[in-house]
Write an enzyme that holds these catalytic residues in place. Structure first.
Site, mmCIF file in Angstrom:
data_model
loop_
_atom_site.group_PDB
_atom_site.id
_atom_site.type_symbol
_atom_site.label_atom_id
_atom_site.label_comp_id
_atom_site.label_asym_id
_atom_site.label_seq_id
_atom_site.Cartn_x
_atom_site.Cartn_y
_atom_site.Cartn_z
ATOM 1 N N HIS A 1 0.795 -1.231 0.000
ATOM 2 C CA HIS A 1 0.000 0.000 0.000
ATOM 3 C C HIS A 1 0.829 1.284 0.000
ATOM 4 C CE1 HIS A 1 0.848 -0.187 4.330
ATOM 5 N NE2 HIS A 1 0.576 1.099 4.370
HETATM 6 C C1 UD1 Z 1 -2.144 5.644 5.724
HETATM 7 C C2 UD1 Z 1 -0.829 6.141 6.316
HETATM 8 C C3 UD1 Z 1 0.243 5.076 6.169
HETATM 9 C C4 UD1 Z 1 -0.233 3.770 6.758
HETATM 10 C C5 UD1 Z 1 -1.567 3.374 6.185
HETATM 11 C C6 UD1 Z 1 -2.060 2.187 6.926
HETATM 12 C C7 UD1 Z 1 -0.431 8.553 6.107
HETATM 13 C C8 UD1 Z 1 0.327 9.582 5.405
HETATM 14 N N1 UD1 Z 1 -0.347 7.322 5.592
HETATM 15 O O1 UD1 Z 1 -1.949 5.436 4.339
HETATM 16 O O2 UD1 Z 1 1.400 5.478 6.866
HETATM 17 O O3 UD1 Z 1 0.713 2.781 6.492
HETATM 18 O O4 UD1 Z 1 -2.509 4.444 6.363
HETATM 19 O O5 UD1 Z 1 -3.057 1.498 6.286
HETATM 20 O O6 UD1 Z 1 -1.070 8.821 7.093
HETATM 21 N N2 UD1 Z 1 -9.370 4.671 1.716
HETATM 22 C C9 UD1 Z 1 -10.585 4.041 1.678
HETATM 23 N N3 UD1 Z 1 -11.175 3.701 2.867
HETATM 24 C C10 UD1 Z 1 -10.616 3.974 4.073
HETATM 25 C C11 UD1 Z 1 -9.379 4.616 4.096
HETATM 26 C C12 UD1 Z 1 -8.759 4.963 2.903
HETATM 27 O O7 UD1 Z 1 -11.129 3.778 0.617
HETATM 28 O O8 UD1 Z 1 -11.217 3.627 5.111
HETATM 29 C C13 UD1 Z 1 -8.711 5.016 0.418
HETATM 30 C C14 UD1 Z 1 -9.063 6.415 -0.053
HETATM 31 O O9 UD1 Z 1 -9.122 6.373 -1.436
HETATM 32 C C15 UD1 Z 1 -7.840 7.211 0.362
HETATM 33 C C16 UD1 Z 1 -6.719 6.195 0.221
HETATM 34 O O10 UD1 Z 1 -7.292 4.955 0.596
HETATM 35 O O11 UD1 Z 1 -7.627 8.348 -0.432
HETATM 36 C C17 UD1 Z 1 -5.521 6.491 1.095
HETATM 37 O O12 UD1 Z 1 -5.902 6.660 2.470
HETATM 38 P P1 UD1 Z 1 -4.977 7.534 3.446
HETATM 39 O O13 UD1 Z 1 -5.467 7.446 4.838
HETATM 40 O O14 UD1 Z 1 -4.809 8.905 2.896
HETATM 41 O O15 UD1 Z 1 -3.582 6.872 3.309
HETATM 42 P P2 UD1 Z 1 -3.165 5.351 3.359
HETATM 43 O O16 UD1 Z 1 -2.582 4.978 2.058
HETATM 44 O O17 UD1 Z 1 -4.265 4.543 3.915
HETATM 45 N N1 UDP Z 2 -3.594 -5.587 8.646
HETATM 46 C C1 UDP Z 2 -4.840 -6.162 8.776
HETATM 47 N N2 UDP Z 2 -5.514 -6.539 7.636
HETATM 48 C C2 UDP Z 2 -5.001 -6.353 6.390
HETATM 49 C C3 UDP Z 2 -3.722 -5.750 6.269
HETATM 50 C C4 UDP Z 2 -3.045 -5.360 7.413
HETATM 51 O O1 UDP Z 2 -5.312 -6.368 9.893
HETATM 52 O O2 UDP Z 2 -5.680 -6.696 5.416
HETATM 53 C C5 UDP Z 2 -2.873 -5.183 9.864
HETATM 54 C C6 UDP Z 2 -1.493 -5.778 9.986
HETATM 55 O O3 UDP Z 2 -1.558 -7.084 10.512
HETATM 56 C C7 UDP Z 2 -0.831 -4.797 10.939
HETATM 57 C C8 UDP Z 2 -1.444 -3.484 10.521
HETATM 58 O O4 UDP Z 2 -2.645 -3.796 9.822
HETATM 59 O O5 UDP Z 2 -1.201 -5.061 12.271
HETATM 60 C C9 UDP Z 2 -0.466 -2.770 9.644
HETATM 61 O O6 UDP Z 2 -1.103 -1.745 9.012
HETATM 62 P P1 UDP Z 2 -0.682 -1.239 7.586
HETATM 63 O O7 UDP Z 2 0.105 -2.226 6.848
HETATM 64 O O8 UDP Z 2 -1.935 -0.748 6.982
HETATM 65 O O9 UDP Z 2 0.192 0.044 7.983
HETATM 66 P P2 UDP Z 2 1.727 0.266 8.367
HETATM 67 O O10 UDP Z 2 2.061 -0.617 9.501
HETATM 68 O O11 UDP Z 2 2.518 -0.005 7.138
HETATM 69 O O12 UDP Z 2 1.769 1.711 8.714
#
Ligand code: UD1
Ligand code: UDP
Length: 364
Positions: A204
């Site tokens: 991601h």
């Molecule tokens: C965010 C964090 C990242 C973390 C990740 C965990 C920042 C800068 N990034 O990235 O460090 O690893 O979360 O998962 O804070 N979206 C949905 N549904 C949701 C949430 C997001 O559809 O419930 C989609 C939307 O299109 C959104 C995109 O995902 O624009 C990105 O979401 P965002 O929270 O901005 O960043 P992540 O890539 O999730």
């Molecule tokens: N995770 C989850 N379901 C998924 C993918 C990730 O429960 O489909 C959990 C994973 O086990 C870990 C956390 O989400 O506990 C990590 O989050 P993510 O990879 O989104 O973010 P990061 O740690 O890279 O910031």
């Protein structure tokens, strides 16, 4: 002591899983605010139920947006909340935009900031999380570090040593606390995957999703994996996978919606190897004895590489293929890093009870 704990995104919910009960047991009045950065049931609600977390006292509905829109909206709403509540401290976790927003809003109101997971560094300023980590740590009055090396990173950046407490990794405590709850979770079998006979993948990070050639490299490597691959796709990644060459049933790669926390731990434990760009998954695979291949340019979780649990490779199909082959052949035993144990939340409580040193000038 009254603390407001800020969460907003998937990895935040997991970090507060062991923390909230420990704070409560210690008589610390801690209330959760959920910014709403993540909002889908599969990205938010499932973690509250899986982890038996209390419902947030406040939900701010920030949602998605550019970095400035998301961080700025969260700051405005958090400022209003912190001004009304005037807690003794604001505790933020991890490195997402909600972490930074909480730290900035609190610091400007002269409310001490406590950062859990301080001091991790990838040294890659193109990562939004690295910017968030650097700024949050500079604003923090108390810095709670997860691993060896983090304290040195902070001291080099001028943080006073008396502000730093090596508490260990709260993600590790969460894994250990939930192990007994994994029994009977047969999500791999339900997908037709043999226990120990599949690869689990998550992707991601923008450095992969926002570069079509890198995402295509990852897709090609997964499609060529010697074992079937289960890929629960983040909502950021899902719409990009077809263009990268992965459709719903591409060869033996199975794409699914994101899974809940307990299912994810069970899947990691049962996998032959994990291919990921997640920070938390690198740590969990290390705890669960599953070799990890991290597809990124850098990692702030160097300690997992040092113990022999993780390999860092660029998003290139041959490099991933080679690393996955080596991971599948490698022994599944290593020493887990220091203080990745059951006492992390207790160390956080001890640190808080030792007193938060206020930032300079607040008393003026
Ligand atoms: C965010 C964090 C990242 C973390 C990740 C965990 C920042 C800068 N990034 O990235 O460090 O690893 O979360 O998962 O804070 N979206 C949905 N549904 C949701 C949430 C997001 O559809 O419930 C989609 C939307 O299109 C959104 C995109 O995902 O624009 C990105 O979401 P965002 O929270 O901005 O960043 P992540 O890539 O999730
Ligand atoms: N995770 C989850 N379901 C998924 C993918 C990730 O429960 O489909 C959990 C994973 O086990 C870990 C956390 O989400 O506990 C990590 O989050 P993510 O990879 O989104 O973010 P990061 O740690 O890279 O910031």
């Amino acid at each position: 002591m009254r603390i407001i704990v800020v969460v907003g995104a998937r990895p935040n919910f997991i970090k507060v899983g062991p923390l909230m009960p420990a704070l409560g047991d210690a008589g610390i009045d801690a209330a959760l605010v959920h910014t709403g950065q993540h909002y889908d049931a599969a990205m938010s609600d499932v973690f509250f139920s899986d982890l038996d977390l209390p419902a947030p006292a406040w939900f701010l509905g920030v949602g998605s947006g550019t970095h400035a829109v998301q961080t700025g909206t969260a700051m405005m709403k958090l400022e209003e909340l912190f001004s009304a509540e005037r807690p003794d401290a604001v505790l933020v976790v991890g490195d997402v935009n909600s972490t930074l927003a909480g730290a900035l809003a609190a610091a400007k109101l002269q409310i001490p900031v406590v950062h859990l997971e301080a001091g991790l560094r990838s040294r890659d300023m193109s990562m939004p999380e690295e910017v968030n980590r650097l700024v949050t740590d500079q604003l923090s009055a108390m810095l709670l570090t997860p691993a060896t090396g983090a304290e040195e990173n902070l001291i080099v950046e001028g943080v006073a040593p008396e502000r730093i407490h090596f508490v260990g990794n709260i993600m590790a405590e969460s894994v250990l606390r939930n192990l007994s709850r994994l029994e009977g979770r047969d999500i791999a079998a339900a997908e037709g995957l043999p226990d120990g006979g599949y690869v689990l993948a998550t992707v991601h990070r923008p450095e992969n999703t926002d570069h079509p050639e890198r995402l295509a490299g990852i897709a090609a490597a997964l499609a060529a994996s010697p074992l079937p691959v289960l890929f629960p796709a983040h909502p950021r990644t899902r719409p990009l996978l077809a263009a990268a060459g992965l459709s719903q049933h591409a060869g033996h790669v199975r794409l699914t919606e994101p899974v809940g926390y307990l299912d994810m731990l069970a899947l990691q434990r049962g996998a032959a190897a994990v291919v990921t760009d997640s920070g938390g998954v690198q740590e969990e695979a290390c705890m669960l004895g599953t070799p990890c291949v991290t597809v990124r340019r850098s990692t702030e979780r160097q300690v997992t590489i040092d113990v022999g649990a993780n390999r860092l490779v660029p998003a290139d199909d041959r490099a991933i293929d080679e690393a996955l082959g080596a991971a599948l052949e490698s022994p599944r035993s290593w020493e887990v890093p220091e203080r990745w144990d059951l006492d992390v939340s207790l160390r956080v409580v001890t640190a808080l009870q030792s007193g938060i040193i206020g930032p300079s000038g607040y008393e003026a």
